[in-house]
Design an enzyme around this catalytic site. Structure first.
Site, PDB file in Angstrom:
ATOM      1  N   ASN A 213       8.898  -5.866   0.113  1.00  0.00           N
ATOM      2  CA  ASN A 213       8.764  -4.420   0.264  1.00  0.00           C
ATOM      3  C   ASN A 213       8.209  -3.709   1.740  1.00  0.00           C
ATOM      4  O   ASN A 213       7.412  -4.704   2.475  1.00  0.00           O
ATOM      5  CB  ASN A 213       7.639  -3.820  -0.675  1.00  0.00           C
ATOM      6  CG  ASN A 213       7.346  -2.379  -0.668  1.00  0.00           C
ATOM      7  OD1 ASN A 213       8.284  -1.609  -1.133  1.00  0.00           O
ATOM      8  ND2 ASN A 213       5.880  -1.905  -0.717  1.00  0.00           N
ATOM      9  N   ASP A 279       6.924   9.466  -0.011  1.00  0.00           N
ATOM     10  CA  ASP A 279       6.255  10.945   0.363  1.00  0.00           C
ATOM     11  C   ASP A 279       6.801  11.294   1.726  1.00  0.00           C
ATOM     12  O   ASP A 279       7.278  10.708   2.489  1.00  0.00           O
ATOM     13  CB  ASP A 279       4.447  10.890   0.254  1.00  0.00           C
ATOM     14  CG  ASP A 279       3.921   9.572   1.267  1.00  0.00           C
ATOM     15  OD1 ASP A 279       4.901   9.273   2.286  1.00  0.00           O
ATOM     16  OD2 ASP A 279       2.804   9.022   0.965  1.00  0.00           O
TER      17      ASP A 279
END
Ligand code: 9MR
Length: 359
Positions: A213, A279
């Protein structure tokens, strides 16, 4: 439409047909796009129809008491089908002293997820941040650090075995130029620490999906090229890796134009892609114009995932502007999530909804 996009449950098909205005499941000639009963069709149901899952991070908000806490939990459990603990599974939380593991905080999140039929995405086993001082201020050698990594990964993965569908095994190991970041792990063990972590996680749980990630890997560039090379190398050498997470902490209008192509090239290697921490931060105070642009950005990311076979999940990093890492980290920015700070849906929510509904 590809096969996986046609996994329609009977109830879902009826629900979506009703939402689209066509009793036979086809859209009416003039679909009334904005008129959607959001309480009847949560995002997770639409995501299922679209062949992906939609998740959110949560934990600090989860622990709130009083009316905010219950509102937070109600929206989280209703709208999302995947939960990522925002902090509660990190090294300093679960392994606060050398011979002490603490799982109660994370276990409560797993229990909440199970009660709400949510899958849990584990975050994160090996990272350079949120390491306890017993580790970072000790004077350990390479062998000790390797043993610490193996012990940590084995213990944590074993604890959650069967309860977590994917782990961020290694998080943010790369610099923006694609080189390996200097971390406690790299500096003590050397570059092999990454594959040691993946092999150890696989040994502890043969079924969980193992992910790398990172941020700034969403588009094509030196960092994602380096990640691509690493994944290819791991696959060629039999190092177990099942997917990559694109964090997607984006600036306004910062969706990389190469996002779709980049997802596609990783998927072509035979692995999965998750959007793991989406986001879109905007200058505050936000305006109608900035929130409208933000909504388009959310739409573009969700649509790119849906359009690419092998992109399985879009997770937002929290869902309410009341509880986001952004304002404290980027002064002057905020309002990055699909619900505002009084839990009202923003244009970004609507655009996620529309993207999931194929609009
Ligand atoms: O959102 C998390 C915040 O509450 C923590 O204080 C912070 C500690 O570094 O980590 C944040 O989450 C990060 C995630 O674990 C990895 N990618 C970047 C996220 C935002 O910093």
């Amino acid at each position: 439409m590809r096969l996986r996009r046609q996994r329609w449950s009977t109830i879902g098909a009826i629900a979506l047909a009703a939402a689209c205005g066509g009793a036979d499941g086809k859209a009416a000639t003039a679909p009334v796009v904005p008129v959607i009963d959001a309480d009847t069709f949560p995002l997770r149901a639409l995501a299922q129809q679209a062949g992906i899952r939609i998740g959110s991070a949560g934990d600090r908000g989860f622990r709130w008491t009083g009316s905010d806490g219950s509102t937070f939990r109600a929206i989280l459990g209703r709208e999302f089908s995947v939960l990522t603990p925002e902090n509660d599974m990190k090294f300093d939380h679960v392994h606060p002293a050398q011979n002490t593991y603490y799982f109660a905080g994370a276990d409560s999140l797993v229990a909440f997820a199970q009660q709400n039929q949510m899958a849990v995405r584990g975050h994160t086993l090996v990272w350079h941040q949120q390491l306890p001082t017993w580790l970072t201020s000790g004077s350990f050698g390479a062998d000790e650090a390797s043993q610490q990594l193996i012990d940590h990964v084995t213990t944590v993965v074993s604890h959650f075995k069967g309860k977590i569908f994917a782990w961020d095994v290694v998080n943010e190991a790369l610099n923006d130029d694609g080189s390996l970041r200097s971390t406690y792990w790299l500096d003590h063990i050397g570059r092999a620490y990454i594959e040691i972590a993946f092999r150890t996680a696989r040994a502890a749980d043969p079924d969980v999906a193992l992910f790398y990630n990172d941020y700034n890997v969403e588009g094509m560039g030196p960092k994602s090229d380096s990640l691509y090379t690493m994944v290819k190398n791991f696959l060629a050498r039999g190092i177990p890796i099942n997917g990559v997470g694109f964090q997607a902490h984006l600036t306004l209008n910062g969706v990389p134009p190469t996002l779709g192509a980049n997802i596609a090239r990783f998927v072509a290697l035979g692995i999965k892609v998750h959007i793991t921490e989406l986001d879109v931060r905007v200058p505050v105070p936000s305006t109608n114009a900035s929130l409208t642009s933000q909504a388009q950005n959310y739409h573009d990311v969700v649509a790119a995932c849906i359009q690419n076979r092998g992109c399985e999940l879009v997770t937002t990093w929290g869902f309410t502007d009341k509880d986001s890492w952004v304002p404290s980290t980027f002064p002057g920015f905020g309002d990055a999530l699909p619900w505002d700070n009084v839990f009202q849906r923003k244009p970004a929510y609507r655009s996620i909804y529309n993207a999931l509904a194929g609009r």
